[in-house]
Write a protein that holds these residues in place. Structure first.
Motif, PDB file in Angstrom:
ATOM      1  N   GLY A   2     -55.327 -71.239 -21.982  1.00 48.13           N
ATOM      2  CA  GLY A   2     -54.275 -70.789 -21.701  1.00 48.13           C
ATOM      3  C   GLY A   2     -53.988 -69.619 -19.865  1.00 48.13           C
ATOM      4  O   GLY A   2     -54.871 -70.642 -18.998  1.00 48.13           O
ATOM      5  N   ALA A   4     -55.168 -66.147 -17.563  1.00 46.20           N
ATOM      6  CA  ALA A   4     -55.541 -64.741 -16.812  1.00 46.20           C
ATOM      7  C   ALA A   4     -56.225 -64.180 -16.025  1.00 46.20           C
ATOM      8  O   ALA A   4     -55.674 -64.925 -14.854  1.00 46.20           O
ATOM      9  N   LYS A  13     -54.855 -62.132 -20.670  1.00 45.75           N
ATOM     10  CA  LYS A  13     -54.674 -63.416 -21.684  1.00 45.75           C
ATOM     11  C   LYS A  13     -53.588 -63.424 -21.904  1.00 45.75           C
ATOM     12  O   LYS A  13     -53.350 -62.982 -22.822  1.00 45.75           O
ATOM     13  N   VAL A  14     -53.464 -64.661 -21.641  1.00 46.15           N
ATOM     14  CA  VAL A  14     -52.390 -64.966 -22.584  1.00 46.15           C
ATOM     15  C   VAL A  14     -52.126 -66.866 -22.869  1.00 46.15           C
ATOM     16  O   VAL A  14     -52.839 -67.366 -21.923  1.00 46.15           O
ATOM     17  N   CYS A  20     -57.699 -66.007 -26.385  1.00 48.69           N
ATOM     18  CA  CYS A  20     -57.119 -64.886 -26.135  1.00 48.69           C
ATOM     19  C   CYS A  20     -58.300 -63.379 -27.627  1.00 48.69           C
ATOM     20  O   CYS A  20     -57.779 -62.784 -27.391  1.00 48.69           O
ATOM     21  N   TRP A  38     -50.070 -65.698 -27.485  1.00 47.39           N
ATOM     22  CA  TRP A  38     -51.241 -64.867 -27.887  1.00 47.39           C
ATOM     23  C   TRP A  38     -51.040 -63.755 -26.473  1.00 47.39           C
ATOM     24  O   TRP A  38     -51.699 -64.439 -25.786  1.00 47.39           O
ATOM     25  N   VAL A  39     -50.861 -62.711 -26.329  1.00 45.81           N
ATOM     26  CA  VAL A  39     -52.171 -61.510 -25.651  1.00 45.81           C
ATOM     27  C   VAL A  39     -52.817 -61.066 -25.890  1.00 45.81           C
ATOM     28  O   VAL A  39     -52.821 -60.031 -26.545  1.00 45.81           O
ATOM     29  N   ALA A  40     -54.435 -60.997 -25.163  1.00 43.72           N
ATOM     30  CA  ALA A  40     -54.707 -59.912 -25.264  1.00 43.72           C
ATOM     31  C   ALA A  40     -55.378 -58.903 -24.072  1.00 43.72           C
ATOM     32  O   ALA A  40     -55.160 -59.259 -23.305  1.00 43.72           O
ATOM     33  N   ASP A  43     -59.800 -57.940 -23.402  1.00 40.03           N
ATOM     34  CA  ASP A  43     -60.376 -58.501 -24.764  1.00 40.03           C
ATOM     35  C   ASP A  43     -60.336 -58.125 -26.114  1.00 40.03           C
ATOM     36  O   ASP A  43     -60.483 -58.752 -27.229  1.00 40.03           O
ATOM     37  N   PRO A  45     -57.223 -58.688 -28.978  1.00 43.22           N
ATOM     38  CA  PRO A  45     -55.784 -59.130 -29.285  1.00 43.22           C
ATOM     39  C   PRO A  45     -54.495 -58.458 -29.541  1.00 43.22           C
ATOM     40  O   PRO A  45     -54.502 -57.499 -30.092  1.00 43.22           O
ATOM     41  N   CYS A  48     -48.603 -60.998 -30.020  1.00 44.26           N
ATOM     42  CA  CYS A  48     -48.214 -62.462 -31.010  1.00 44.26           C
ATOM     43  C   CYS A  48     -46.657 -62.746 -30.791  1.00 44.26           C
ATOM     44  O   CYS A  48     -45.749 -61.802 -31.147  1.00 44.26           O
TER      45      CYS A  48
END
Length: 165
Positions: A2, A4, A13-14, A20, A38-40, A43, A45, A48
């Motif tokens: 991914g 960041a 983060k993706v 993630c 996913w996207v966080a 940190d 999550p 989605c």
């Protein structure tokens, strides 16, 4: 895998679930064949996305035409096996007639093209992204889907289609 970065001072983060920090996918959208992104945020999550590439209406007819010409057809995709299988099943053709390779990275696509060429086959490779560029360049004929594709794919190909029609 991914990417960041920082957005308005927050760590974002993706990518894939593990990247993630996703420990359970219970809350993911349930869509057969979808690729999950996913996207966080900081940190945690947070989102989605279920991404599905729609099948073009002319795809089944095009595949049947290729089979009728005696051509060997392969699908080399970076998508998950489930996404690749769902897309092919949507064509309603005999899926056993297509060599499907999912989760392919650029070296995998290049190795496939090289193996076919070393076996004496001519290879027509169609792609649109940076990940397709090595295989486009190595194919007997590389065709880039230029309208929605990357400049690298167009540069690597022998032919660039400039519309999506």
């Amino acid at each position: 895998a991914g990417m960041a970065g920082t957005v308005e001072g927050r760590a974002v983060k993706v990518g894939k679930a593990a990247f993630c920090g996703v420990t359970t996918e219970d809350w993911a959208p349930k869509h057969p064949g979808a690729t999950l992104v996913w996207v966080a945020v900081d940190d945690i999550p947070s989102l989605c996305l279920a991404i599905v590439d729609p099948l073009r209406a002319e795809t089944p007819r095009a595949l049947q035409t290729m089979f009728g010409m005696g051509l060997r057809v392969a699908v080399l995709t970076g998508d998950t096996p489930a996404a690749a299988r769902a897309a092919l099943e949507a064509t309603k053709i005999d899926t056993a007639r297509v060599d499907v390779r999912a989760s392919c990275a650029p070296p995998d696509k290049l190795a496939y093209v090289n193996a076919c060429r070393e076996g004496g086959a001519g290879v027509l490779f169609v792609g649109d992204g940076v990940n397709d560029a090595p295989a486009l360049a190595a194919a007997s004929v590389g065709v880039a889907m230029g309208a929605g594709g990357t400049a690298m794919a167009v540069d690597a190909a022998d032919v660039a289609l400039m519309t999506d029609d």
